[in-house]
Design an enzyme around this catalytic site. Structure first.
Site, PDB file in Angstrom:
ATOM      1  N   ASN A 179      -0.674  -7.494  -3.977  1.00 46.90           N
ATOM      2  CA  ASN A 179      -1.308  -6.607  -4.957  1.00 46.90           C
ATOM      3  C   ASN A 179      -0.308  -5.714  -5.685  1.00 46.90           C
ATOM      4  OD1 ASN A 179      -1.260  -5.268  -2.186  1.00 46.90           O
ATOM      5  ND2 ASN A 179      -1.622  -3.503  -3.520  1.00 46.90           N
ATOM      6  N   ASP A 189      -7.579  -5.751  -4.926  1.00 43.97           N
ATOM      7  CA  ASP A 189      -6.623  -5.981  -3.823  1.00 43.97           C
ATOM      8  C   ASP A 189      -6.651  -7.422  -3.317  1.00 43.97           C
ATOM      9  OD1 ASP A 189      -4.579  -5.179  -1.977  1.00 43.97           O
ATOM     10  OD2 ASP A 189      -6.086  -5.195  -0.402  1.00 43.97           O
ATOM     11  N   GLU A 249       0.832  -1.212   0.000  1.00 41.27           N
ATOM     12  CA  GLU A 249       0.000   0.000   0.000  1.00 41.27           C
ATOM     13  C   GLU A 249       0.866   1.260   0.000  1.00 41.27           C
ATOM     14  OE1 GLU A 249      -1.136  -2.943   1.682  1.00 41.27           O
ATOM     15  OE2 GLU A 249      -2.180  -2.905  -0.233  1.00 41.27           O
TER      16      GLU A 249
HETATM   17  O1  LIG Z   1       0.450  -5.417   0.584  1.00 41.61           O
HETATM   18  C1  LIG Z   1       1.042  -5.490   1.655  1.00 41.61           C
HETATM   19  O2  LIG Z   1       2.214  -5.185   1.862  1.00 41.61           O
HETATM   20  C2  LIG Z   1       0.248  -6.017   2.774  1.00 41.61           C
HETATM   21  C3  LIG Z   1       0.818  -6.284   4.022  1.00 41.61           C
HETATM   22  C4  LIG Z   1       0.064  -6.855   5.008  1.00 41.61           C
HETATM   23  C5  LIG Z   1       0.799  -7.166   6.261  1.00 41.61           C
HETATM   24  O3  LIG Z   1       2.035  -7.117   6.202  1.00 41.61           O
HETATM   25  O4  LIG Z   1       0.235  -7.452   7.301  1.00 41.61           O
HETATM   26  C6  LIG Z   1      -1.312  -7.126   4.757  1.00 41.61           C
HETATM   27  C7  LIG Z   1      -1.795  -6.825   3.465  1.00 41.61           C
HETATM   28  N1  LIG Z   1      -1.036  -6.274   2.537  1.00 41.61           N
HETATM   29  C8  LIG Z   1      -3.140  -7.124   3.088  1.00 41.61           C
HETATM   30  O5  LIG Z   1      -3.527  -6.887   1.944  1.00 41.61           O
HETATM   31  C9  LIG Z   1      -4.002  -7.751   3.985  1.00 41.61           C
HETATM   32  O6  LIG Z   1      -5.134  -8.109   3.679  1.00 41.61           O
HETATM   33  C10 LIG Z   1      -3.529  -7.991   5.292  1.00 41.61           C
HETATM   34  C11 LIG Z   1      -4.172  -8.540   6.376  1.00 41.61           C
HETATM   35  C12 LIG Z   1      -3.277  -8.553   7.362  1.00 41.61           C
HETATM   36  C13 LIG Z   1      -3.449  -9.042   8.711  1.00 41.61           C
HETATM   37  O7  LIG Z   1      -2.431  -9.334   9.331  1.00 41.61           O
HETATM   38  O8  LIG Z   1      -4.609  -9.147   9.155  1.00 41.61           O
HETATM   39  N2  LIG Z   1      -2.105  -8.033   6.932  1.00 41.61           N
HETATM   40  C14 LIG Z   1      -2.230  -7.687   5.651  1.00 41.61           C
END
Ligand SMILES: O=C(O)c1cc(C(=O)O)c2c(n1)C(=O)C(=O)c1cc(C(=O)O)[nH]c1-2
Ligand SMILES: O=C(O)c1cc(C(=O)O)c2c(n1)C(=O)C(=O)c1cc(C(=O)O)[nH]c1-2
Lengths: 595, 595
Positions: free
Chosen positions: B275, B317, B191
Site C-alpha cells: 500500500n 489497503d 504502515e
Molecule cells: O505494509 C506493510 O509493510 C505490511 C507488512 C506486513 C508484514 O510484514 O507482515 C503485512 C501487511 N503490510 C499487511 O498489509 C497485511 O495484510 C499483513 C498480513 C500479515 C500477516 O502476516 O498476517 N502481514 C501483513
C-alpha cells in the site's frame, strides 16, 4: 464388580458417619470420567478401562490437540467430568473447559489476574498441578495462593479466598482435594522460610473450617499429645517445639505442596510435609519436627491421628510431600495388610505403612544409587545416615560430594501408579546425585531462605538420569527398571489393559507392558512431559490424554532461562542437554486408537 | 521426466547467461527435499510425491512434533535439505536444525538478540515467513531487518547485514530468495511511512549488489523510461514521481513484504509492492506509482522489465504483495500462454499475465463478494471503482461501509498452490468486508502513519469468513469453493497424490480432493494454522509438515492481546470468536501414514 465395591464403600462411609462427598465417590469410580487429579482418593492412578491394551497400544496415535497459549512447565493433567474436559496452565493459571463433542471447542476460559511478582518467589517453576472438581465447581489454587471456586458450567467465580501471602514467599502449585463438604489445600514456600499448613475451606462458601500447621505448638499443628501417635507411641506434648531451637519453628518450613489422599472409611487424609527451612542444617539443630513427615489427619477436624517423620533433621532437601498411595491387602512377609499406604520418598526409600495406625512395615531403596543412608532402622523409623554424605558433618562452607539422590530426590512430585491387577507400583524416578555446600543465611520475609549451593549430575558411571520402575511394596524391591535418558518427571497411569503410561522429559508419551516394562508405544509430543497421564471415554471410546510442556524443577533452566550450572537450586547443570531435545511448550494431546 | 525438465532448464540458463543458482535449481526439483519456502522458484507449492494420496490420506496421522518454545503467529514452513529440517519462529526469530534421523533432536539452534522494541512497529503480528537455503547457508531476515547467513551445518553466523532501520518502522517478515549468487530481500513498514525496496546482497559475503525502490526517481526504482513497460508501453520518465504530490513519495510506502518468484530462463524476478502511505487517500492524490504493483526485474541488475499496477491510488489497503505463481502453458481463450504469471490479489481479482512482457490476460473476481470495483478494464488495466465503496469519495472522517473485501483482502500473504496435473490453482481465501473511515495524519519517523479506522466482519448474510477454492486461471473462474468458518490463513500444498493440503485458523490440517474439494482428512493440531504445508521424504517415506501457532493479521487480537473491535487495524472484532476455538502456540507437526 466396580458397582459392588462402590456400594460397599458408600455403606461403610454411612456407617462411620464420615462426610465423604457422595458425588465424588460415585464419579471417581466411573472409569469413563477422570474427576480427581490422581484418579481417585487413594491416588492410585489406575483405570479399569481396557480398550487400549497390551495388544493394540502400538496403534495409538494423537486424536486431537489443544495448545494452552502458555509456556513453561505444565504439570497435572486434564479432568473429565461428563462430556467436558478441564485443563489448566502454569502461571497465569488459566483454566479451559473443552467440549468433548467438538474437540478443542472452548466452552469457557478463566484467566485470573495475578501480580506477576509471584513468579519470582516460586522455587521450582511456575507450575500448577491442576484444579479439583466437586459439586458442579472447579476449584483452583492459584500461584498467588488464591483459592477460587468456579461454576463448572460457566466458569464464573462462585467464591474465592486467599490462603497465604505471596509477599512472604507463600505460593501455591498443588491440587486441592475435596473431601466431604470441605476443600483441602496446602501451601508452597519451603525455600522462603514460610510455615507450612493444610487448610480446610467450606466447599459451599470458601469459609475456613480448620488449619493444621506442619510445625509449631500442639494447638496449631492440631496434635493431641496423648492420641496422636508416631511409631505407635503417643507423641507427647510439644512434639514439634521440642525439636527446634528457640523460635526457629516460626520460619521452619514443612511446606505442604504435594498431593493429598483420603480414605473415606477411616475418614483420614494423608499427605507429607516438605523440607525444614533453611537448607543449611548447621543453622537448625534438632529433628525439626514435623517437617519431612507423613500426616494422617481426621478430615472433619484436622486432628492428627498419626505421623511418621522420614528424614529427621534434613540435610539434603528431601521434601516428604510425594503422594501417598492407598492400597489394600498388601502382603508384607506373612502379614496381609488390609489398609496400606505406599510412599516413594525424595530420600530414595519406598515406604509401606499400615495406614490405620502408621505402623512402619517396609522401607527399602527404590534406586540402588541411594547412598546417604544405609537403611532405615525399623524399630525407631530413623534412617541410618552415612557420615560421609551428611552435609552438616563438615560444617558450613564445606562441599559434600556425590550424595545420592540429589535434592530433587529419587522421585519428586511426579505421581506413581498402582495396578490392583498386578499388585505392583509403577514409579517414575530420578537417578541423579549432587554436591551440597551449606552456608549461613539470615531470614528476610519474602526473600529466599536457602543457605546451600548445589550441583547435580548423574550417578558416577551412569549414562542416564532416570528410570521407570515396577516396585513390590510388600517385599520392598524393584521388579523391573527401564532406564530413561532424563529423569521421568511425569505422572504414570496403569490400566486394566495391563499397560502403564508415562511421559519423558524429551516429550515422549510411552506405554510399557505391566509385567516386564517392555516399551510397546512411544510418541513424540510437542514438548517435554512433566504432566500426568489420564484416561477416559467419550461416546464409548477410550482416550488417553496428557499435557506436554517442559519445566518443573528438572526443566527450570529452560523454563526460567537460566544458564549457570548451579542455578535453579542446582538443577540447571544436570539437565542442560535437555534443550537439545525439546523446547518450552504447552499442549494437550489426546490419544486414541484408529477408528 | 523430472530429470529431463531439469536438464532442459539448466541448458536454457547456460544459454541466456543468467546466473541461476545451480545447486538450488537441482535441489528444488528433487521432491524428496523442500528447499525453497514456496517449493520452487515458480512458487507453485506443488510436490511430485504421491505416496500419500486420495485413497489413503484419511489414514494420515501425526508422526512427531516439536514445540518451538515461542508463541504468536507461526507463518512459513519447514525447509528440508538432505536429512536436516530447518524451522523458524516469529520474533525473536529462532532457527532450529532438526535431525530427521532422530526426530526432534536439535542439531543446532540460533537465537538472535534483537531489540524488543521492534515488536511495537510490526503492523500485523511478529511473524516471519522463514529463511532461505542456498550453498550450505541458511539465510534469515530478522524482524529488525538484520539479514543473516548461518552455516547450515553448525548454525554459526557467516555474515550479517542491516537491510533497514527499525527506528523508522522498517521491519522484516518475509522470506529472502536466493537467485544465482545473490540474496534478494524486501522490507515491511507500509504502515509507518517507509519507502519499500528490494535489495540484492551477495550470497558469499553479504555485500549489497543493488537496491530497487518501489517509488521515487527512475534511478532509484531502477526503471529505464524507454525499456521498462506497463501495459505494453514504455513507462516514460519519472513514471513514479509524476503520480505523487511533491515529496510525498519519500514516505510513499510500497513495502515489499511478500513473496518473490523467479524465472531462470528469463532471469526475471517477480514480486509485488504494498500500500501507498498513508491509508487516508485524501492526503495523497494521484496513482501513487508504483505502489500496489507487480514488478518483473532482471535478477542480475534489478532493472525493471515490466510493471503492472493493480490498484492505482489505493483507498482500501489492498497491498499487491501476494505471491506470483509462474505456470506454463495456460490456455486463455484460444491463446496458449507459454509463460504465465498468476496472482491472487488482496483486491479480490485473480490476475493472469504473460510473464515475459506483462501483458494482462485475465482479471476476474475470485470471491463473488468483491464489490469495490465492477471489473478491470482490459485495455487500461484499471479497476472500475464503485463510487459507493470509494473511501476518498466522502472525504475525511466519513465512514464508508460494507466494502468487500476488507483491508486484509480476499487473500493475504497465505500462498496458493498450483497443480500442473490439474492445471488448476488452489487458493486459501478470506471472505470478509469492512467499514473504512480515513482521517488526517501527519508523519513522524517510527510512528504509525495509518490515517484510517477500520472494522471488519463477514459479508452480509454470510456465516463464514473464508473459502478454500480451486481457480481456473485461463478462464478466470472458481471451479469449486469449500467454505471455512474463518479465513484460510495457511499456505496450500498440492501433490501428485491429487490432493491439496491447507490449514485452518481453528487449527485443522485438512486434505481435500483436487477435483472437487471434498474433505478427505482433517486433524486438529495444537493451535490455529497460519503456516504453510510442505512435504518431503525421509528414508523413502513421505511426510507432510506444518507449523501451527495462531496469529498474523487475522489472529492479531489473540497474538497481541487486543480486545477493542477496531484494534489491530480493524481485525480484532471480526476474529474475536477465534479464541473459542484455539489459543496461541508454536508447534511443528510432521504427519505420515502408519507404517
Ligand atoms: O505494509 C506493510 O509493510 C505490511 C507488512 C506486513 C508484514 O510484514 O507482515 C503485512 C501487511 N503490510 C499487511 O498489509 C497485511 O495484510 C499483513 C498480513 C500479515 C500477516 O502476516 O498476517 N502481514 C501483513
Ligand atoms: O518447599 C517448597 O515449598 C517447595 C515447593 C515446590 C512447588 O511448589 O512446586 C517444590 C519444592 N519445594 C521442591 O522441593 C521440589 O523439589 C519441587 C519440584 C517441583 C516441580 O514442580 O517440579 N516443585 C517443587
Amino acid at each position: 464388580m466396580l458397582k459392588r465395591a462402590a456400594l460397599a464403600l458408600t455403606l461403610a462411609v454411612a456407617a462411620t458417619g464420615a462426610s465423604a462427598n457422595p458425588e465424588l465417590l460415585r464419579l471417581q469410580r466411573d472409569p469413563n470420567q477422570w474427576v480427581i487429579p490422581n484418579g481417585n482418593y487413594a491416588s492410585q492412578r489406575y483405570s479399569e478401562l481396557n480398550q487400549i491394551n497390551r495388544e493394540n497400544v502400538n496403534q495409538l496415535r494423537p486424536a486431537w490437540q489443544f495448545s494452552t497459549g502458555v509456556l513453561r512447565g505444565h504439570e497435572g493433567g486434564p479432568l473429565v467430568v461428563g462430556e467436558v474436559m478441564y485443563i489448566h496452565t502454569p502461571f497465569p493459571n488459566r483454566v479451559f473447559a473443552l467440549d468433548l463433542n467438538t474437540p478443542g471447542r472452548v466452552l469457557w476460559r478463566y484467566e485470573p489476574t495475578q501480580d506477576p511478582s509471584v513468579i519470582g518467589v516460586m522455587c521450582c517453576d511456575t507450575v500448577n498441578r491442576g484444579p479439583a472438581y466437586a459439586d458442579g465447581k472447579i476449584i483452583l489454587s492459584q500461584a498467588d495462593t488464591t483459592l477460587v471456586a468456579l461454576d463448572a458450567r460457566t466458569g464464573r467465580e462462585v467464591w474465592k479466598v486467599k490462603n497465604g501471602d505471596a509477599g512472604k514467599g507463600e505460593t501455591s502449585t498443588m491440587s486441592p482435594l475435596v473431601v466431604g463438604d470441605k476443600v483441602l489445600v496446602g501451601i508452597s514456600g519451603g525455600e522462603f522460610g514460610i510455615r507450612g499448613h493444610i487448610t480446610a475451606y467450606n466447599l459451599a462458601d470458601g469459609k475456613q473450617a480448620w488449619r493444621a500447621y506442619s510445625v509449631g505448638p500442639d494447638n496449631e499443628i492440631l496434635f493431641d499429645p496423648q492420641k496422636t501417635t508416631a511409631m505407635g507411641q503417643p507423641v507427647g506434648e510439644n512434639s514439634s517445639l521440642r525439636t527446634w531451637e528457640g523460635d526457629q519453628w516460626k520460619i521452619g518450613g514443612g511446606a505442604t505442596w504435594g498431593w493429598i489422599s483420603y480414605d473415606p472409611e477411616l475418614n483420614l487424609i494423608y499427605y507429607g510435609s516438605g523440607n525444614p527451612g533453611t537448607w543449611n542444617p548447621v543453622q537448625r539443630p534438632g529433628d525439626n519436627k514435623w517437617s519431612m513427615t507423613i500426616f494422617a489427619r481426621d478430615a472433619n477436624t484436622g486432628m492428627a491421628r498419626w505421623v511418621y517423620q522420614m528424614t529427621p533433621h534434613d540435610e539434603w532437601d528431601y521434601d516428604g510431600v510425594n503422594e501417598m498411595i492407598l492400597a489394600d491387602n498388601i502382603q508384607v512377609g506373612n502379614q496381609r495388610v488390609a489398609k496400606a499406604l505406599v510412599h516413594f520418598d525424595r530420600n530414595g526409600f519406598g515406604y509401606t505403612l499400615n495406614r490405620e495406625n502408621g505402623q512402619l512395615l517396609v522401607a527399602q531403596k527404590f534406586d540402588p544409587a541411594v547412598n546417604w543412608a544405609t537403611h532405615v532402622d525399623m524399630e525407631t523409623g530413623r534412617p541410618q545416615v552415612v557420615r560421609e554424605f551428611s552435609t552438616r558433618q563438615g560444617g558450613e562452607d564445606q562441599n559434600t560430594q556425590n550424595i545420592c539422590p540429589a535434592a530433587l530426590g529419587s522421585k519428586d512430585q511426579q505421581p506413581a501408579a498402582y495396578s490392583p491387577r498386578s499388585g505392583m507400583f509403577y514409579v517414575p524416578t530420578n537417578h541423579v546425585c549432587m554436591d551440597y555446600e551449606p552456608f549461613r543465611v539470615s531470614y528476610t520475609a519474602g526473600q529466599p531462605y536457602i543457605g546451600a549451593t548445589l550441583s547435580m549430575y548423574p550417578p558416577k558411571g551412569s549414562d542416564h538420569m532416570g528410570n521407570f520402575i515396577a516396585w513390590d511394596a510388600g517385599q520392598g524391591r524393584i521388579v523391573w527398571s527401564k532406564p530413561e535418558r532424563f529423569s521421568v518427571w511425569s505422572g504414570a497411569l496403569a490400566t486394566a489393559g495391563d499397560i502403564v503410561f508415562y511421559g519423558t522429559l524429551e516429550g515422549y508419551l510411552k506405554a510399557v507392558d505391566l509385567k516386564d516394562g517392555k516399551e510397546l508405544f512411544s510418541y513424540r509430543t510437542p514438548s517435554g512431559i512433566i504432566g500426568n497421564v489420564n484416561t477416559f471415554t467419550h461416546k464409548g471410546k477410550q482416550y488417553v490424554a496428557v499435557l506436554s510442556g517442559v519445566g518443573g524443577w528438572a526443566g527450570i533452566g529452560m523454563a526460567a532461562g537460566l544458564q549457570g550450572e548451579s542455578e535453579g537450586l542446582g538443577a540447571v547443570g544436570a539437565y542442560k542437554s535437555l534443550s537439545d531435545y525439546t523446547q518450552l511448550g504447552g499442549v494437550l494431546t489426546v490419544f486414541a486408537l484408529p477408528n
